[in-house]
Design an enzyme around this catalytic site. Structure first.
Site, PDB file in Angstrom:
ATOM      1  NE  ARG A   1     -19.345  -2.535 -26.517  1.00 26.75           N
ATOM      2  CZ  ARG A   1     -18.339  -1.721 -26.790  1.00 26.75           C
ATOM      3  NH1 ARG A   1     -18.327  -0.497 -26.283  1.00 26.75           N
ATOM      4  NH2 ARG A   1     -17.339  -2.120 -27.538  1.00 26.75           N
TER       5      ARG A   1
ATOM      6  NE  ARG B   1     -23.503   5.744 -23.239  1.00 27.27           N
ATOM      7  CZ  ARG B   1     -22.175   5.646 -23.161  1.00 27.27           C
ATOM      8  NH1 ARG B   1     -21.626   4.469 -23.055  1.00 27.27           N
ATOM      9  NH2 ARG B   1     -21.403   6.717 -23.184  1.00 27.27           N
TER      10      ARG B   1
ATOM     11  CD  GLU C   1     -14.925   5.969 -27.071  1.00 31.98           C
ATOM     12  OE1 GLU C   1     -15.271   6.281 -25.917  1.00 31.98           O
ATOM     13  OE2 GLU C   1     -14.697   4.799 -27.438  1.00 31.98           O
TER      14      GLU C   1
ATOM     15  CB  SER D   1     -11.404   3.312 -28.206  1.00 30.67           C
ATOM     16  OG  SER D   1     -10.720   3.486 -27.019  1.00 30.67           O
TER      17      SER D   1
ATOM     18  NE  ARG E   1     -20.827   6.161 -29.627  1.00 30.95           N
ATOM     19  CZ  ARG E   1     -20.276   6.223 -28.422  1.00 30.95           C
ATOM     20  NH1 ARG E   1     -19.051   6.688 -28.287  1.00 30.95           N
ATOM     21  NH2 ARG E   1     -20.938   5.821 -27.365  1.00 30.95           N
TER      22      ARG E   1
END
Length: 416
Positions: A261, A276, A348, A351, A388
């Site tokens: 990303r 991130r 988070e 999801s 994560r």
RNA sequence: GGAUCUUUGGCUGAGUUGGUCGAAAGCACCGGUCUUGAAAACCGGCGAGGGUAACACCUCCCUGGGUUCGAAUCCCAGAGGGUCCA
């Protein structure tokens, strides 16, 4: 893509629902108008084409009967000019419509709460109690460096910021987690799949990343190929343009891939550590389902991810995303947020989304519903983001001296 | 890399002197008759998308262009596959 026929038929209801998601109603009105214009243009073109076809057939008859064809040919030639014009108009309308329609997000489910941003997400429940420490818990980057698990500087040296390198247990733990997650998902009936991590434009349009979010993706120079931002893209598009048999459904799949990303819009956020990153591992769940079973499967997928966290002894909570935080393709999303003692907050880690027929319509994934072809529902969810999860393990399992315990379920995977 | 052949509906496979071809036939599949039941046999149905209340109608025979009043059928380019040469 939303159902344009439905928009036309029941404009008020659809626009009311999409307004909840912040879509401008005038944009929808425009879309509806374009759709109707296209229909008119299409009809005009097809009528001319039908006339053309009919006249062309007469040629055969004329020839057989030895009649003079000059008059007929003159008529056909005149019609031909009109056809070319009509086709041009139709093409133009089609383009305009697609441009508009592809940029409209999915319609949120009725039970999705209203809200602006993540502040307005609604907690469903908490699972496991956050641990208490009789010292001040450290943040993961500190623990990662202290234990020699992650090297942030060398990641930057090799690539650029937001890249890191795992060493020793930092590398092995990652591999153990991936294997553990895949095995766990397999036991829940998700078939393991190995997919390409580079996909074409069509695939990304199918799942909704394109055309709107080109900036978030890494693109191969000079080619219409992209690095995947999530395994959702290849997994969902496996059945792109296919008509599946009803008894093949649901197709429950799981895959491990790297995800890439650009994080263009995230400047300044989570710059430290590995929350991130531009590249990270993720184990993904995707289900292609019949519409009437998608709600039940959604719950199954949420439970799968939650149980995975529970098995890893990681405290977490489930939240329903509000309309403002809901992604482009999702009709409904439940986020799983893991407790991070170092940050003293939930973050988070997974999801899970039901996109209903939004992606299926774009990707043309259907099934034989008796005699008819019906769009399937597609669902996706992470189980879990590996980086994560490592962050969560480090922070939750830390001891006063900075050493880190390993969750019991991972022991077999690490030979301990 | 060079030469040559090939690319059709879920599969196999007709269709290349351009015109009732969206496409024969077989298999598979679905429905029916028969049978205690099944198989066989026989009868019927059976590609996709758009469009319609339903028809009509439009589009699709690897992809993209072109010739033509009209192309699965002819021409050009590209992609995939086969064979021979290197």
């Amino acid at each position: 893509m939303i159902d344009l026929k439905l928009l036309q038929k029941d404009f008020d209801t659809i626009s009311k629902k999409l307004t909840r998601k912040g879509v401008d109603a005038t944009l929808l009105a425009q879309l509806k108008e374009k759709f109707e214009e296209l229909k008119v243009a299409k009809t005009a073109f097809e009528t001319l084409q039908a006339a053309q076809n009919a006249m062309s057939k007469e040629f055969g008859v004329y020839k057989r009967e030895g009649k003079d064809i000059s008059e007929l040919k003159a008529r056909v030639d005149a019609n031909k000019v009109k056809i070319a014009q009509a086709l041009e108009i139709q093409r133009h309308k089609q383009e305009e419509l697609e441009k508009l329609a592809m940029a409209i997000p999915n319609i949120p489910d009725d039970d999705v709460p209203d809200g602006e941003d993540e502040e307005d997400n609604v907690e469903i429940k908490k699972v496991l109690t956050p641990p208490t420490f009789d010292f001040t818990p450290k943040e993961h980057w500190e623990l990662a460096e202290q234990n020699g698990w992650i090297d942030f500087e060398r990641g930057v040296k090799l690539a650029t910021s937001r890249f890191s390198v795992g060493f020793g247990m930092g590398a092995k733990l990652e591999r153990a987690l991936i294997n553990f997650m895949l095995d766990f998902n397999a036991k829940r009936g998700f078939e393991e799949v190995s997919v390409p991590e580079i996909v074409n434009r069509r695939a990304l349009e199918g799942t909704g990343q394109l055309p709107k979010f080109e900036d978030d993706l890494y693109k191969m120079e000079g080619q219409e190929l992209y690095l995947i931002p999530t395994a959702e893209v290849p997994l969902t598009n496996l059945y792109q343009d296919e008509i599946l048999k009803a008894d093949e459904l649901p197709k429950k799949m799981t895959a491990h891939t790297s995800c890439f990303r650009e994080e263009a819009g995230a400047a300044g956020r989570d710059t430290r550590g590995m929350i991130r990153q531009h590249q990270f591992h993720k184990v993904e769940l995707v289900t292609i389902a019949k519409p009437d079973e998608s709600d039940a499967i959604f719950d199954e997928m949420v439970a799968c991810a939650s149980d995975l966290l529970t098995a890893l002894e990681l405290p977490h909570r489930l939240v329903t995303l509000c309309t403002g935080d809901l992604g482009f393709s999702a009709a409904k999303t439940v986020d799983l947020e893991v407790w991070l003692p170092g940050q003293n907050t939930y973050r988070e880690i997974s999801s899970v989304s039901n996109t209903r027929d939004f992606q299926a319509r774009r990707a043309k994934i259907r099934f034989k519903d008796g005699k008819k072809n019906t769009l399937v529902h597609t669902l996706n969810g992470s189980s879990l983001a590996v980086g994560r999860t490592m962050v969560a393990i480090m922070e939750n399992f830390q001891k006063e001296d900075g050493s880190i315990d390993i969750p019991k379920v991972l022991h077999p995977y690490l030979g301990i």
